[in-house]
Design a protein around this motif. Structure first.
Motif, PDB file in Angstrom:
ATOM      1  N   ALA A 104       0.816  -1.218   0.000  1.00 42.59           N
ATOM      2  CA  ALA A 104       0.000   0.000   0.000  1.00 42.59           C
ATOM      3  C   ALA A 104       0.848   1.266   0.000  1.00 42.59           C
ATOM      4  O   ALA A 104       0.362   2.336  -0.375  1.00 42.59           O
ATOM      5  CB  ALA A 104      -0.933   0.004   1.209  1.00 42.59           C
ATOM      6  N   LEU A 161      -6.848   4.385   6.019  1.00 42.96           N
ATOM      7  CA  LEU A 161      -6.575   4.175   4.596  1.00 42.96           C
ATOM      8  C   LEU A 161      -7.426   3.069   3.984  1.00 42.96           C
ATOM      9  O   LEU A 161      -8.011   3.235   2.909  1.00 42.96           O
ATOM     10  CB  LEU A 161      -5.097   3.838   4.394  1.00 42.96           C
ATOM     11  CG  LEU A 161      -4.084   4.927   4.740  1.00 42.96           C
ATOM     12  CD1 LEU A 161      -2.664   4.398   4.553  1.00 42.96           C
ATOM     13  CD2 LEU A 161      -4.306   6.173   3.875  1.00 42.96           C
ATOM     14  N   TYR A 162      -7.490   1.905   4.635  1.00 43.43           N
ATOM     15  CA  TYR A 162      -8.257   0.777   4.103  1.00 43.43           C
ATOM     16  C   TYR A 162      -8.436  -0.244   5.212  1.00 43.43           C
ATOM     17  O   TYR A 162      -7.866  -0.097   6.306  1.00 43.43           O
ATOM     18  CB  TYR A 162      -7.557   0.140   2.900  1.00 43.43           C
ATOM     19  CG  TYR A 162      -6.225  -0.520   3.209  1.00 43.43           C
ATOM     20  CD1 TYR A 162      -6.126  -1.905   3.373  1.00 43.43           C
ATOM     21  CD2 TYR A 162      -5.057   0.228   3.325  1.00 43.43           C
ATOM     22  CE1 TYR A 162      -4.905  -2.519   3.656  1.00 43.43           C
ATOM     23  CE2 TYR A 162      -3.836  -0.372   3.594  1.00 43.43           C
ATOM     24  CZ  TYR A 162      -3.761  -1.741   3.765  1.00 43.43           C
ATOM     25  OH  TYR A 162      -2.563  -2.341   4.047  1.00 43.43           O
ATOM     26  N   ARG A 163      -9.206  -1.267   4.943  1.00 44.57           N
ATOM     27  CA  ARG A 163      -9.385  -2.354   5.907  1.00 44.57           C
ATOM     28  C   ARG A 163      -8.720  -3.612   5.350  1.00 44.57           C
ATOM     29  O   ARG A 163      -9.036  -4.043   4.238  1.00 44.57           O
ATOM     30  CB  ARG A 163     -10.870  -2.598   6.195  1.00 44.57           C
ATOM     31  CG  ARG A 163     -11.556  -1.405   6.863  1.00 44.57           C
ATOM     32  CD  ARG A 163     -12.928  -1.769   7.378  1.00 44.57           C
ATOM     33  NE  ARG A 163     -12.859  -2.682   8.513  1.00 44.57           N
ATOM     34  CZ  ARG A 163     -12.755  -2.300   9.798  1.00 44.57           C
ATOM     35  NH1 ARG A 163     -12.715  -1.002  10.096  1.00 44.57           N
ATOM     36  NH2 ARG A 163     -12.692  -3.191  10.765  1.00 44.57           N
ATOM     37  N   GLU A 164      -7.819  -4.162   6.128  1.00 44.82           N
ATOM     38  CA  GLU A 164      -7.101  -5.355   5.695  1.00 44.82           C
ATOM     39  C   GLU A 164      -7.998  -6.582   5.863  1.00 44.82           C
ATOM     40  O   GLU A 164      -8.555  -6.819   6.924  1.00 44.82           O
ATOM     41  CB  GLU A 164      -5.824  -5.523   6.526  1.00 44.82           C
ATOM     42  CG  GLU A 164      -4.966  -6.700   6.098  1.00 44.82           C
ATOM     43  CD  GLU A 164      -3.628  -6.721   6.822  1.00 44.82           C
ATOM     44  OE1 GLU A 164      -2.694  -6.053   6.339  1.00 44.82           O
ATOM     45  OE2 GLU A 164      -3.531  -7.379   7.877  1.00 44.82           O
ATOM     46  N   ALA A 244      -4.543  -7.186   0.056  1.00 42.46           N
ATOM     47  CA  ALA A 244      -3.853  -6.058  -0.582  1.00 42.46           C
ATOM     48  C   ALA A 244      -2.626  -6.503  -1.366  1.00 42.46           C
ATOM     49  O   ALA A 244      -2.240  -5.841  -2.344  1.00 42.46           O
ATOM     50  CB  ALA A 244      -3.455  -5.030   0.472  1.00 42.46           C
ATOM     51  N   THR A 266     -12.170  -8.001   9.167  1.00 42.96           N
ATOM     52  CA  THR A 266     -11.201  -7.067   8.592  1.00 42.96           C
ATOM     53  C   THR A 266     -10.589  -6.243   9.708  1.00 42.96           C
ATOM     54  O   THR A 266     -11.155  -6.120  10.801  1.00 42.96           O
ATOM     55  CB  THR A 266     -11.865  -6.130   7.567  1.00 42.96           C
ATOM     56  OG1 THR A 266     -12.878  -5.353   8.223  1.00 42.96           O
ATOM     57  CG2 THR A 266     -12.479  -6.915   6.417  1.00 42.96           C
ATOM     58  N   ASP A 294      -7.948   7.623  -2.260  1.00 42.13           N
ATOM     59  CA  ASP A 294      -8.797   6.471  -1.926  1.00 42.13           C
ATOM     60  C   ASP A 294      -7.990   5.191  -2.105  1.00 42.13           C
ATOM     61  O   ASP A 294      -8.104   4.491  -3.113  1.00 42.13           O
ATOM     62  CB  ASP A 294     -10.045   6.466  -2.806  1.00 42.13           C
ATOM     63  CG  ASP A 294     -11.120   5.510  -2.287  1.00 42.13           C
ATOM     64  OD1 ASP A 294     -10.782   4.671  -1.434  1.00 42.13           O
ATOM     65  OD2 ASP A 294     -12.267   5.612  -2.737  1.00 42.13           O
ATOM     66  N   VAL A 295      -7.162   4.900  -1.119  1.00 43.44           N
ATOM     67  CA  VAL A 295      -6.302   3.719  -1.172  1.00 43.44           C
ATOM     68  C   VAL A 295      -7.141   2.450  -1.234  1.00 43.44           C
ATOM     69  O   VAL A 295      -6.831   1.507  -1.977  1.00 43.44           O
ATOM     70  CB  VAL A 295      -5.353   3.684   0.048  1.00 43.44           C
ATOM     71  CG1 VAL A 295      -4.596   2.357   0.109  1.00 43.44           C
ATOM     72  CG2 VAL A 295      -4.386   4.856  -0.011  1.00 43.44           C
ATOM     73  N   ALA A 296      -8.222   2.406  -0.466  1.00 47.08           N
ATOM     74  CA  ALA A 296      -9.061   1.202  -0.420  1.00 47.08           C
ATOM     75  C   ALA A 296      -9.612   0.859  -1.801  1.00 47.08           C
ATOM     76  O   ALA A 296      -9.623  -0.311  -2.200  1.00 47.08           O
ATOM     77  CB  ALA A 296     -10.203   1.406   0.567  1.00 47.08           C
ATOM     78  N   LEU A 299      -6.911  -0.780  -3.991  1.00 41.86           N
ATOM     79  CA  LEU A 299      -6.561  -2.137  -3.570  1.00 41.86           C
ATOM     80  C   LEU A 299      -7.652  -3.148  -3.921  1.00 41.86           C
ATOM     81  O   LEU A 299      -7.384  -4.347  -4.018  1.00 41.86           O
ATOM     82  CB  LEU A 299      -6.297  -2.170  -2.064  1.00 41.86           C
ATOM     83  CG  LEU A 299      -5.053  -1.406  -1.596  1.00 41.86           C
ATOM     84  CD1 LEU A 299      -4.933  -1.469  -0.090  1.00 41.86           C
ATOM     85  CD2 LEU A 299      -3.785  -1.967  -2.248  1.00 41.86           C
ATOM     86  N   GLU A 300      -8.871  -2.687  -4.121  1.00 38.65           N
ATOM     87  CA  GLU A 300      -9.969  -3.590  -4.444  1.00 38.65           C
ATOM     88  C   GLU A 300     -10.104  -3.842  -5.946  1.00 38.65           C
ATOM     89  O   GLU A 300     -10.917  -4.656  -6.366  1.00 38.65           O
ATOM     90  CB  GLU A 300     -11.289  -3.019  -3.911  1.00 38.65           C
ATOM     91  CG  GLU A 300     -11.414  -3.062  -2.400  1.00 38.65           C
ATOM     92  CD  GLU A 300     -11.468  -4.475  -1.855  1.00 38.65           C
ATOM     93  OE1 GLU A 300     -12.031  -5.351  -2.534  1.00 38.65           O
ATOM     94  OE2 GLU A 300     -10.930  -4.714  -0.763  1.00 38.65           O
TER      95      GLU A 300
END
Length: 309
Positions: A104, A161-164, A244, A266, A294-296, A299-300
């Motif tokens: 990330a 930033l996001y949910r792992e 990710a 998550t 929007d990092v999430a 990654l999706e």
């Protein structure tokens, strides 16, 4: 009192050895020792316990090191601020990350370098969470990406930033044929390769296995997610990896990826910086960028059918 004396004391605290501290500061050992002695005379307290060699800092020395780190960080921040006002942001941004978040980091460093072409970036991507937080507090790095555990926002500035989330990485011959997912309990019964138990990422996994009423007993443990991929590639083991990482590696040939369910769990990940103001101009610039990135979503962006290889 000179900045140089404070730099020598901080180096001595970090290295715990006169010769190594002198080498890190590019001076001779006698020069460093004399500068520290002069600092002791000026402050009127002993800072170092000396025998035939360095033994430790005194309690006074440990406290003075904290002040020295702050003073030097403020000096560097002031210099960077002036440079930014004059020519634009320059210098080096130092970012740390826990291993599971290593993929990330580039989603922030690439736009950072685009916006600030005079700046460079140094990334430390194999830090334990507690070591990263200590380095931020000690002003050794500007920011870090790590797990947003309870209470972290009380001591640090945080940008989510996001949910792992996690998937089971296997060879095509392991697991239920045609399966579209796997439960955590099923994963616990397979020949596992996982991160080592001292890492935050592994502790998170152990908590999830416990939620599922299972216990993971890996045959292989590693401190590298890349090494985990390599072990799974042999076909002998399976691994639990952050989703990710598929953003960079995809699903390697000869492997498949199964979402892990029961429970669907998550963990929040975020950018962490010091709460001190005004703080590092580098950290401020990265924080501002992180808030509008929007990092999430990035990654999706994986094809749905890639999950089963």
């Amino acid at each position: 009192m000179l900045f140089r004396q404070l730099e020598y004391l901080v180096a001595l605290s970090r290295e715990r050895h006169f010769a190594r501290a002198a080498q890190a500061c590019y001076v001779s050992q006698p020069a460093l020792s004399e500068a520290v002695r002069k600092l002791e005379d000026e402050l009127g307290v002993p800072l170092v316990r000396r025998g035939r060699k360095f033994e430790s800092l005194t309690p006074e020395g440990e406290r003075i090191v904290l002040w020295a780190q702050r003073i030097l960080a403020d000096r560097d921040a002031l210099t960077d601020e002036v440079d930014a006002l004059r020519t634009g942001l320059s210098g080096q941004l130092c970012v740390g990350s826990v291993p599971t978040a290593a993929t990330a980091v580039s989603l922030l460093t690439e736009p950072f370098c685009t916006e600030h072409p005079l700046a460079s970036v140094r990334v430390l991507s194999d830090l334990r969470s507690e070591d990263m937080l200590r380095k931020i507090q000690d002003f050794e790095i500007d920011a870090g990406i790590t797990y947003l555990r309870a209470g972290i926002s009380e001591k640090f500035q945080v940008v989510p930033l996001y949910r792992e989330r996690y998937v089971l990485l296997t060879g095509t011959a392991i697991g239920r044929p045609g399966a579209r997912n796997a439960t955590w309990a099923e994963a616990a019964r397979l020949p596992l390769c996982l991160l080592v138990g001292t890492m935050q990422g592994r502790r998170v996994l152990d908590e999830i296995f416990e939620m599922a009423g299972a216990r993971a007993e890996p045959e292989v443990e590693t401190d590298s997610v890349a090494s985990l991929f390599a072990h799974v590639r042999t076909g002998r083991w399976v691994g639990v990896v952050p989703y990710a990482w598929l953003h960079v590696f995809g699903v390697p040939r000869g492997m498949r990826v199964l979402p892990l369910v029961e429970p669907d769990h998550t963990v929040p990940m975020g950018l962490v910086t010091t709460v001190r103001e005004p703080g590092s101009v580098m950290a401020r610039a990265l924080t501002e960028l992180a808030r509008r990135t929007d990092v999430a979503a990035v990654l999706e962006r994986l094809p749905t059918d890639s999950l089963t290889g």
